[in-house]
Design a protein around this motif. Structure first.
Motif, PDB file in Angstrom:
ATOM      1  N   PHE A  41       0.829  -1.207   0.000  1.00 61.81           N
ATOM      2  CA  PHE A  41       0.000   0.000   0.000  1.00 61.81           C
ATOM      3  C   PHE A  41       0.863   1.256   0.000  1.00 61.81           C
ATOM      4  CE2 PHE A  41      -3.451  -2.602   2.242  1.00 61.81           C
ATOM      5  CZ  PHE A  41      -4.155  -2.802   1.066  1.00 61.81           C
ATOM      6  N   ASP A  42       1.935   1.233   0.784  1.00 64.98           N
ATOM      7  CA  ASP A  42       2.819   2.394   0.861  1.00 64.98           C
ATOM      8  C   ASP A  42       3.525   2.624  -0.475  1.00 64.98           C
ATOM      9  OD1 ASP A  42       3.916   4.595   2.203  1.00 64.98           O
ATOM     10  OD2 ASP A  42       5.662   3.440   2.861  1.00 64.98           O
ATOM     11  N   VAL A  43       4.006   1.560  -1.097  1.00 63.78           N
ATOM     12  CA  VAL A  43       4.640   1.679  -2.416  1.00 63.78           C
ATOM     13  C   VAL A  43       3.620   2.178  -3.434  1.00 63.78           C
ATOM     14  CG1 VAL A  43       5.678   0.378  -4.318  1.00 63.78           C
ATOM     15  CG2 VAL A  43       6.431  -0.042  -1.970  1.00 63.78           C
ATOM     16  N   GLY A  44       2.416   1.626  -3.392  1.00 64.74           N
ATOM     17  CA  GLY A  44       1.367   2.054  -4.313  1.00 64.74           C
ATOM     18  C   GLY A  44       1.039   3.527  -4.151  1.00 64.74           C
ATOM     19  N   ARG A  45       0.957   3.974  -2.916  1.00 64.60           N
ATOM     20  CA  ARG A  45       0.677   5.386  -2.656  1.00 64.60           C
ATOM     21  C   ARG A  45       1.775   6.262  -3.253  1.00 64.60           C
ATOM     22  NH1 ARG A  45       0.210   7.592   3.405  1.00 64.60           N
ATOM     23  NH2 ARG A  45       2.135   6.412   3.571  1.00 64.60           N
ATOM     24  N   THR A  46       3.023   5.834  -3.106  1.00 66.90           N
ATOM     25  CA  THR A  46       4.143   6.601  -3.647  1.00 66.90           C
ATOM     26  C   THR A  46       4.088   6.640  -5.173  1.00 66.90           C
ATOM     27  OG1 THR A  46       5.482   6.006  -1.740  1.00 66.90           O
ATOM     28  CG2 THR A  46       6.660   6.796  -3.695  1.00 66.90           C
ATOM     29  N   PHE A  48       1.459   6.113  -7.207  1.00 67.40           N
ATOM     30  CA  PHE A  48       0.318   6.883  -7.687  1.00 67.40           C
ATOM     31  C   PHE A  48       0.476   8.373  -7.376  1.00 67.40           C
ATOM     32  CE2 PHE A  48      -1.631   2.791  -8.308  1.00 67.40           C
ATOM     33  CZ  PHE A  48      -2.461   3.012  -9.399  1.00 67.40           C
ATOM     34  N   GLY A  49       1.130   8.697  -6.274  1.00 62.71           N
ATOM     35  CA  GLY A  49       1.373  10.102  -5.962  1.00 62.71           C
ATOM     36  C   GLY A  49       2.225  10.777  -7.029  1.00 62.71           C
ATOM     37  N   VAL A  50       3.291  10.119  -7.435  1.00 59.32           N
ATOM     38  CA  VAL A  50       4.150  10.667  -8.496  1.00 59.32           C
ATOM     39  C   VAL A  50       3.402  10.666  -9.824  1.00 59.32           C
ATOM     40  CG1 VAL A  50       6.266  10.279  -9.819  1.00 59.32           C
ATOM     41  CG2 VAL A  50       6.306  10.048  -7.328  1.00 59.32           C
ATOM     42  N   PHE A  51       2.706   9.575 -10.098  1.00 59.82           N
ATOM     43  CA  PHE A  51       1.980   9.474 -11.369  1.00 59.82           C
ATOM     44  C   PHE A  51       0.891  10.542 -11.477  1.00 59.82           C
ATOM     45  CE2 PHE A  51      -1.007   7.005 -14.266  1.00 59.82           C
ATOM     46  CZ  PHE A  51      -0.326   7.365 -15.421  1.00 59.82           C
ATOM     47  N   ASN A  52       0.315  10.935 -10.356  1.00 62.33           N
ATOM     48  CA  ASN A  52      -0.682  12.006 -10.392  1.00 62.33           C
ATOM     49  C   ASN A  52      -0.085  13.287 -10.964  1.00 62.33           C
ATOM     50  OD1 ASN A  52      -2.756  10.449  -9.370  1.00 62.33           O
ATOM     51  ND2 ASN A  52      -2.460  11.125  -7.274  1.00 62.33           N
ATOM     52  N   VAL A  90      -7.150  12.994  -8.025  1.00 60.55           N
ATOM     53  CA  VAL A  90      -5.980  13.626  -7.413  1.00 60.55           C
ATOM     54  C   VAL A  90      -6.337  14.451  -6.177  1.00 60.55           C
ATOM     55  CG1 VAL A  90      -4.164  15.358  -7.775  1.00 60.55           C
ATOM     56  CG2 VAL A  90      -4.631  13.646  -9.539  1.00 60.55           C
ATOM     57  N   PHE A  91      -7.408  15.212  -6.267  1.00 62.22           N
ATOM     58  CA  PHE A  91      -7.692  16.184  -5.211  1.00 62.22           C
ATOM     59  C   PHE A  91      -8.724  15.726  -4.187  1.00 62.22           C
ATOM     60  CE2 PHE A  91      -6.239  18.713  -8.905  1.00 62.22           C
ATOM     61  CZ  PHE A  91      -5.039  19.144  -8.359  1.00 62.22           C
ATOM     62  N   TRP A  92      -9.431  14.638  -4.468  1.00 64.07           N
ATOM     63  CA  TRP A  92     -10.415  14.132  -3.513  1.00 64.07           C
ATOM     64  C   TRP A  92     -10.080  12.704  -3.076  1.00 64.07           C
ATOM     65  CZ3 TRP A  92     -15.298  11.303  -5.150  1.00 64.07           C
ATOM     66  CH2 TRP A  92     -16.029  10.898  -4.017  1.00 64.07           C
ATOM     67  N   LEU A  93     -10.053  11.771  -4.029  1.00 64.01           N
ATOM     68  CA  LEU A  93      -9.918  10.362  -3.657  1.00 64.01           C
ATOM     69  C   LEU A  93      -8.519   9.990  -3.189  1.00 64.01           C
ATOM     70  CD1 LEU A  93     -12.106   8.846  -6.496  1.00 64.01           C
ATOM     71  CD2 LEU A  93     -12.675   8.968  -4.057  1.00 64.01           C
ATOM     72  N   PHE A  94      -7.493  10.462  -3.881  1.00 63.99           N
ATOM     73  CA  PHE A  94      -6.136  10.083  -3.493  1.00 63.99           C
ATOM     74  C   PHE A  94      -5.799  10.510  -2.067  1.00 63.99           C
ATOM     75  CE2 PHE A  94      -1.528  10.640  -3.232  1.00 63.99           C
ATOM     76  CZ  PHE A  94      -1.118   9.353  -3.536  1.00 63.99           C
ATOM     77  N   PRO A  95      -6.109  11.748  -1.658  1.00 65.64           N
ATOM     78  CA  PRO A  95      -5.825  12.109  -0.255  1.00 65.64           C
ATOM     79  C   PRO A  95      -6.586  11.231   0.747  1.00 65.64           C
ATOM     80  CG  PRO A  95      -6.185  14.090  -1.556  1.00 65.64           C
ATOM     81  CD  PRO A  95      -6.546  12.919  -2.433  1.00 65.64           C
ATOM     82  N   GLU A  96      -7.817  10.886   0.424  1.00 69.37           N
ATOM     83  CA  GLU A  96      -8.602  10.013   1.310  1.00 69.37           C
ATOM     84  C   GLU A  96      -7.967   8.623   1.393  1.00 69.37           C
ATOM     85  OE1 GLU A  96     -11.475  10.708   3.059  1.00 69.37           O
ATOM     86  OE2 GLU A  96     -11.441  12.810   2.437  1.00 69.37           O
ATOM     87  N   LEU A  97      -7.580   8.082   0.254  1.00 69.45           N
ATOM     88  CA  LEU A  97      -6.963   6.759   0.238  1.00 69.45           C
ATOM     89  C   LEU A  97      -5.587   6.785   0.905  1.00 69.45           C
ATOM     90  CD1 LEU A  97      -8.023   5.659  -3.354  1.00 69.45           C
ATOM     91  CD2 LEU A  97      -8.931   4.792  -1.172  1.00 69.45           C
ATOM     92  N   SER A  98      -4.880   7.885   0.763  1.00 69.03           N
ATOM     93  CA  SER A  98      -3.577   8.034   1.409  1.00 69.03           C
ATOM     94  C   SER A  98      -3.717   8.016   2.933  1.00 69.03           C
ATOM     95  CB  SER A  98      -2.914   9.327   0.945  1.00 69.03           C
ATOM     96  OG  SER A  98      -1.632   9.448   1.493  1.00 69.03           O
TER      97      SER A  98
END
Length: 143
Positions: A41-46, A48-52, A90-98
């Motif tokens: 999950f942590d790797v995925g967050r990283t 997807f964060g860059v990919f965003n 990017v601005f709604w779902l990703f922060p919630e999932l993070s």
């Protein structure tokens, strides 16, 4: 085909390819026997964060090109649809999932949520929209 339209096709189809590659990586990652789910999950967050940020850059290129290249209303709607989907992610779902990943890394099991499924549905929608956009621009060239 003008250079601007060719750039738009390239951006759209490269974006599609990147989405497919990262999506496949996400699936494969969780089948690795030695990778724990929290680390995954942590790797995925990283990733997807860059990919965003990369996707926001690709969207910016399409939007800028749309101001200088003559395209019809349908293609402008497709760009806008991809942009709205991306902004929701990017601005709604990703922060919630993070935040959920933060809880998981602290050993807390968060309650079930619809947000991950919605993120995935928006990803599939964006993939379809960008594919259609690129194909329609290429189809013009073939005519």
């Amino acid at each position: 085909m003008s250079n601007g339209k060719m750039l738009m096709v390239m951006v759209a189809l490269v974006w599609v390819g990147m989405m497919l590659a990262i999506g496949m990586e996400s699936i494969v990652k969780f089948n690795a026997p030695t990778l724990t789910k929290p680390v995954g999950f942590d790797v995925g967050r990283t990733v997807f964060g860059v990919f965003n940020y990369v996707q926001l850059g690709l969207l910016a290129i399409l939007v800028i090109c749309a101001f200088f290249v003559q395209i019809d209303l349908l293609k402008k709607i497709l760009i806008a649809s991809a942009g709205i989907s991306l902004c929701l992610q990017v601005f709604w779902l990703f922060p919630e999932l993070s935040q959920r990943v933060d809880l998981i890394l602290k050993g807390i099991k968060p309650p079930p949520t619809y947000q991950h499924a919605l993120y995935g549905m928006l990803e599939i929608f964006k993939l379809a929209v960008l594919s259609l956009f690129g194909i329609l621009l290429l189809r013009l060239q073939a005519c």
